[in-house]
Design an enzyme around this catalytic site. Structure first.
Site, PDB file in Angstrom:
ATOM      1  CG  ASP A   1      -2.186  -0.289   1.185  1.00 59.32           C
ATOM      2  OD1 ASP A   1      -2.591  -0.586   0.056  1.00 59.32           O
ATOM      3  OD2 ASP A   1      -2.895  -0.235   2.207  1.00 59.32           O
TER       4      ASP A   1
ATOM      5  CG  ASP B   1     -14.418  11.764   6.044  1.00 57.02           C
ATOM      6  OD1 ASP B   1     -14.225  10.620   6.501  1.00 57.02           O
ATOM      7  OD2 ASP B   1     -13.807  12.229   5.057  1.00 57.02           O
TER       8      ASP B   1
ATOM      9  CG  PHE C   1     -13.373   7.386   1.771  1.00 55.50           C
ATOM     10  CD1 PHE C   1     -13.145   7.938   0.522  1.00 55.50           C
ATOM     11  CD2 PHE C   1     -12.592   6.327   2.188  1.00 55.50           C
ATOM     12  CE1 PHE C   1     -12.133   7.450  -0.292  1.00 55.50           C
ATOM     13  CE2 PHE C   1     -11.582   5.824   1.377  1.00 55.50           C
ATOM     14  CZ  PHE C   1     -11.352   6.389   0.144  1.00 55.50           C
TER      15      PHE C   1
ATOM     16  NE  ARG D   1     -10.638   5.921  -7.108  1.00 57.41           N
ATOM     17  CZ  ARG D   1     -10.184   6.628  -8.132  1.00 57.41           C
ATOM     18  NH1 ARG D   1      -9.237   7.513  -7.949  1.00 57.41           N
ATOM     19  NH2 ARG D   1     -10.682   6.442  -9.321  1.00 57.41           N
TER      20      ARG D   1
HETATM   21  N1  LIG Z   1     -11.944  10.665   3.542  1.00 59.54           N
HETATM   22  C1  LIG Z   1     -11.898  10.781   2.228  1.00 59.54           C
HETATM   23  N2  LIG Z   1     -12.841  11.460   1.569  1.00 59.54           N
HETATM   24  C2  LIG Z   1     -12.788  11.569   0.245  1.00 59.54           C
HETATM   25  N3  LIG Z   1     -11.858  11.066  -0.533  1.00 59.54           N
HETATM   26  C3  LIG Z   1     -10.865  10.385   0.055  1.00 59.54           C
HETATM   27  C4  LIG Z   1     -10.836  10.200   1.461  1.00 59.54           C
HETATM   28  N4  LIG Z   1      -9.755   9.459   1.757  1.00 59.54           N
HETATM   29  C5  LIG Z   1      -9.146   9.206   0.601  1.00 59.54           C
HETATM   30  N5  LIG Z   1      -9.790   9.743  -0.442  1.00 59.54           N
HETATM   31  C6  LIG Z   1      -9.454   9.657  -1.855  1.00 59.54           C
HETATM   32  O1  LIG Z   1      -9.637   8.315  -2.289  1.00 59.54           O
HETATM   33  C7  LIG Z   1      -8.428   7.773  -2.802  1.00 59.54           C
HETATM   34  C8  LIG Z   1      -8.304   6.322  -2.439  1.00 59.54           C
HETATM   35  O2  LIG Z   1      -8.142   6.214  -1.044  1.00 59.54           O
HETATM   36  P1  LIG Z   1      -7.813   4.834  -0.368  1.00 59.54           P
HETATM   37  O3  LIG Z   1      -7.541   5.065   1.068  1.00 59.54           O
HETATM   38  O4  LIG Z   1      -8.814   3.850  -0.797  1.00 59.54           O
HETATM   39  O5  LIG Z   1      -6.468   4.486  -1.083  1.00 59.54           O
HETATM   40  P2  LIG Z   1      -5.828   3.072  -0.994  1.00 59.54           P
HETATM   41  O6  LIG Z   1      -6.407   2.240  -2.059  1.00 59.54           O
HETATM   42  O7  LIG Z   1      -5.905   2.622   0.421  1.00 59.54           O
HETATM   43  O8  LIG Z   1      -4.356   3.348  -1.389  1.00 59.54           O
HETATM   44  P3  LIG Z   1      -3.506   4.290  -0.576  1.00 59.54           P
HETATM   45  O9  LIG Z   1      -3.711   3.896   0.843  1.00 59.54           O
HETATM   46  O10 LIG Z   1      -2.144   4.088  -1.049  1.00 59.54           O
HETATM   47  O11 LIG Z   1      -4.029   5.654  -0.908  1.00 59.54           O
HETATM   48  C9  LIG Z   1      -7.344   8.642  -2.205  1.00 59.54           C
HETATM   49  O12 LIG Z   1      -6.226   8.699  -3.031  1.00 59.54           O
HETATM   50  C10 LIG Z   1      -8.008  10.006  -2.121  1.00 59.54           C
HETATM   51  O13 LIG Z   1      -7.931  10.671  -3.367  1.00 59.54           O
HETATM   52 MG   LIG Z   2      -5.819   3.417   2.316  1.00 58.59          MG
END
Ligand SMILES: Nc1ncnc2c1ncn2[C@@H]1O[C@H](COP(=O)(O)OP(=O)(O)OP(=O)(O)O)[C@@H](O)[C@H]1O
Ligand SMILES: [Mg+2]
Ligand SMILES: [K+]
Length: 676
Positions: free
Chosen positions: A303, A340, A372, A377
């Site tokens: 990750d 959030d 979220f 995303r």
């Molecule tokens: N609380 C939130 N509200 C809105 N959008 C978010 C939030 N957190 C993250 N994002 C967006 O969603 C994307 C994906 O987040 P996520 O945490 O799923 O990533 P991931 O797949 O876990 O990979 P990584 O942890 O490397 O980002 C993020 O890159 C960001 O642009």
């Molecule tokens: Mg993540």
């Protein structure tokens, strides 16, 4: 612990292991280790010949036979001692775990009424209330409330952790203690199947099964033993046909020297100690197979957020687009984040405060919170007046706005690219079909990542960073951290796809994860390391759990796995090379006994035939305890490719294994020859 108490504990362990070495003499136990079982049989035969010389016609050899018996007996004990010592470390840990497993009274909630029952009566699906100061009676998921929990009973880490319903911090472990507030927990395991139960049986080695690698090696060792058994058994008749008399204890000594007793004696200790190193590292492996698979990994999926970076993505700046005012952007960003609970969401509200941006909470009144999701995303709020507020990954928000017929501000791309090229994460904020601007989320790459990925590369492991973030941010972080490859804008199912693709090419894949989303990928991976802070489903799908919840530990777990495989390989090479050298000491001696003219064969210049045989046998015995520290600690490990490692080890342990016995046997003979 004081140094005194520590050495006392170590002393206890040694005593316990000595006792165990005798208990393990039972043939029912020995038969599980066929090489040493053959040695035990030989020991019994020589003992009988020593006790009843009249019956065997060996009156004139009582002293020699008694010596052979004693050395053989010690050989078996040494092997048992190695295994018992390795098992002992786990037992000590299991004992302290059992302390935290004591039955407690639980407040079971039934139709709103509390009934106090012993924790042993709780079943999957029961709901319990746990208040400040109480021990959580079983594994479960928090379904209500929020509490700080002291998990030191299982993690050894005394700082309490926050547990709350929903999200990735909802799982609790039986035996841990609520230090403040109150939670309601739905029990997720039946008695005897809890996390602590599994931990205990793992560290005790109760469920220790031979791994496929161990079985293969064992088969090789048994085959070698059988071959030498046949050779030695047929030597007797051939010799008597030639009118050469070979004594049975001499033949048994020869056999024991030839069969791979060194590795046979240390094999299970190496496996147990390898598992133990993982446990000492606060990682709980569900099987030895998982640890070994870690040693063979070709591809590692990581990750970005929280593994490669610190993971506290914090809002650091609001960047409006078009002619939007800063305050307007801030306000909508706050509305979308009001409920959030992710670190990202909370940090938006904090940034509002530090920047002193006014915020009218009434805006959100009666709104429906949109949580979220990794799939969308985005997160936000559907307002009571029908307006919809969203923040999220720029491409996701852009598509959302476009679908409503909205226009994309000219400067959005440029501004979000700027954030991304700095390694930050841009979140776009939109209300209905209008984009207001960007939130700059900052995160930093953990120090030392580049060096660790460099090490992995030298081990021949390819690293792939999977992130939900945009390609530009992903590329920046990937470059900064030095991973080999990255996949951006990835959804949870993309991880499984990558794992399957790599596995289809015959590669072994490791990954870490903590969320329910990660569970299928954790199960699919050959090595799945779940975080203890993560959800129950992730922990159940994975074959390892990191009690410290540090995802980057997967790198060290791989190193430990490699070290385990290397140690086994090195000691096998050493053992077999050793046996070849002993051959040169004992065969000439045997023939010299029968045909004195064969003295020319005594290449090692050993004192006498009998002292040569005893010296080889003594060397064969003491090499086992001498190698116990190496077996337990593991051979020194340097990250390099498997081929280079193999060459290096054949050189050190193969050639070394040939030379050491020549020197050792010669030195022992100098002493033994004084008596024999
Ligand atoms: N609380 C939130 N509200 C809105 N959008 C978010 C939030 N957190 C993250 N994002 C967006 O969603 C994307 C994906 O987040 P996520 O945490 O799923 O990533 P991931 O797949 O876990 O990979 P990584 O942890 O490397 O980002 C993020 O890159 C960001 O642009
Ligand atoms: Mg993540
Ligand atoms: K041997």
């Amino acid at each position: 612990m004081s140094a005194n108490r520590m050495s006392a504990a170590a002393g206890d362990r040694v005593w316990h292991a000595i006792k165990e070495s005798f208990i393990k003499l039972s043939p029912l136990v020995m038969i599980r280790n066929p090489v040493m079982f053959v040695v035990e049989l030989g020991t019994v035969i020589v003992l009988l010949m020593t006790l009843f010389p009249g019956y065997f016609g060996t009156e004139d050899r009582i002293g020699f036979n008694l010596t052979v018996f004693l050395i053989l007996f010690l050989t078996v004990l040494f092997a048992n001692f190695a295994e018992a010592l390795a098992e002992g470390r786990g037992k000590a840990q299991a004992d302290s775990l059992k302390q935290s497993k004591k039955a407690v009274m639980a407040s079971k909630l039934m139709n709103g009424v509390i009934k106090v029952v012993p924790s042993t009566e709780l079943r999957k699906g029961d709901i319990v209330a746990v208040a400040q100061g109480e021990v959580i009676p079983g594994d479960g998921e928090v379904i209500g409330g929020l509490a700080s929990v002291d998990e030191s009973a299982i993690t050894g880490e005394s700082a309490p952790v926050i547990k709350e319903s929903g999200g990735d911090f909802s799982s609790v472990t039986g035996g841990t203690r609520v230090v403040s507030d109150y939670i309601e927990v739905r029990i997720t395991s039946d008695p005897g199947e809890s996390f602590i139960d599994r931990m205990i049986s793992m560290v005790e080695g109760a469920k220790r099964q031979k791994t496929p690698n161990e079985i293969a090696l064992n088969t090789l060792l048994i085959s070698l033993t059988l071959i030498f058994l046949i050779v030695v058994v047929t030597l007797g008749p051939i010799a008597s046909y030639l009118d050469i008399e070979l004594e049975i204890p001499v033949l048994i000594a020869l056999l024991v020297c030839l069969i791979p007793t060194t590795i046979g004696g240390l094999l299970s200790a190496i496996g147990i100690a390898g598992m133990d190193r993982v446990t000492q590292f606060n990682v709980l492996a569900m099987s030895g197979k998982a640890v070994e698979a870690a040693g063979d990994i070709n591809t590692m999926i990581l990750d970005k957020t929280g593994t490669i970076t610190f993971g506290n993505r914090m809002a650091s700046q609001f960047i409006p687009v078009g002619d939007v005012e800063l305050d307007a952007l801030g306000e909508w960003a706050a509305v979308s984040s009001m409920r959030d609970e992710t670190p990202e969401g909370r940090s938006v509200l904090e940034l509002m405060k530090t920047q002193g941006i006014p915020f009218h909470e009434t805006l959100a009144e009666g709104g429906v919170f949109i949580a979220f999701k990794a799939e969308t995303r985005m997160s936000g709020m559907d307002l009571s007046d029908g307006g919809r507020v969203r923040k999220g990954a720029v491409d996701a928000v852009r598509k959302w706005v476009e679908a409503q017929g909205g226009a994309i501000p000219m400067d959005l791309g440029e501004k979000s690219d700027f954030i991304a090229t700095e390694g930050g994460t841009p979140l776009a904020v939109a209300v209905d079909d209008r984009i207001y601007g960007l939130i700059y989320l900052k995160d930093t790459v953990k120090p030392g990542m580049k060096e660790r990925f460099e090490q992995l590369r030298r081990m021949g492991i390819r690293t792939i960073m999977c992130t939900g973030d945009n390609p530009l941010t992903a590329a920046t972080i990937a470059r900064e951290a030095g991973v080999d490859d990255f996949i951006a804008e990835s959804k949870p199912e993309d991880k499984i796809a990558v794992i399957r693709r790599e596995q289809a090419e015959g590669k072994l894949v490791a990954m870490t994860g903590d969320g329910t989303n990660d569970a299928p990928a954790l199960a699919q991976a050959d090595v799945g390391l779940a975080m203890n802070s993560g959800t129950t489903s992730a922990k159940e799908a994975a074959n390892m759990v990191d009690l410290d919840s540090d995802p980057s530990k997967i790198i060290e777990v791989v190193a430990i796995g490699k070290q385990l495989l290397m140690t086994r390989g090195a000691l096998t090479t050493f053992s077999i090379a050793n046996d070849v050298a002993k051959y040169f000491a004992i065969i000439p001696a045997m023939f010299m006994l029968a045909i004195p003219e064969m003295g020319a064969l005594n290449v090692m210049g050993l004192g006498s035939p009998y002292s040569a045989i005893l010296s080889a046998l003594i060397f064969n015995a003491i090499i086992i305890p001498l190698l116990i520290p190496l077996a337990m600690r593991g051979v020194a490990y340097k990250p390099m490719s498997s081929n280079k490692l193999l060459q290096r080890n054949i050189l050190i342990y193969g050639v070394g294994g040939m030379i050491v016995p020549f020197i050792g046997i010669k030195l022992i003979d100098l002493v033994v020859h004084l008596w024999v």
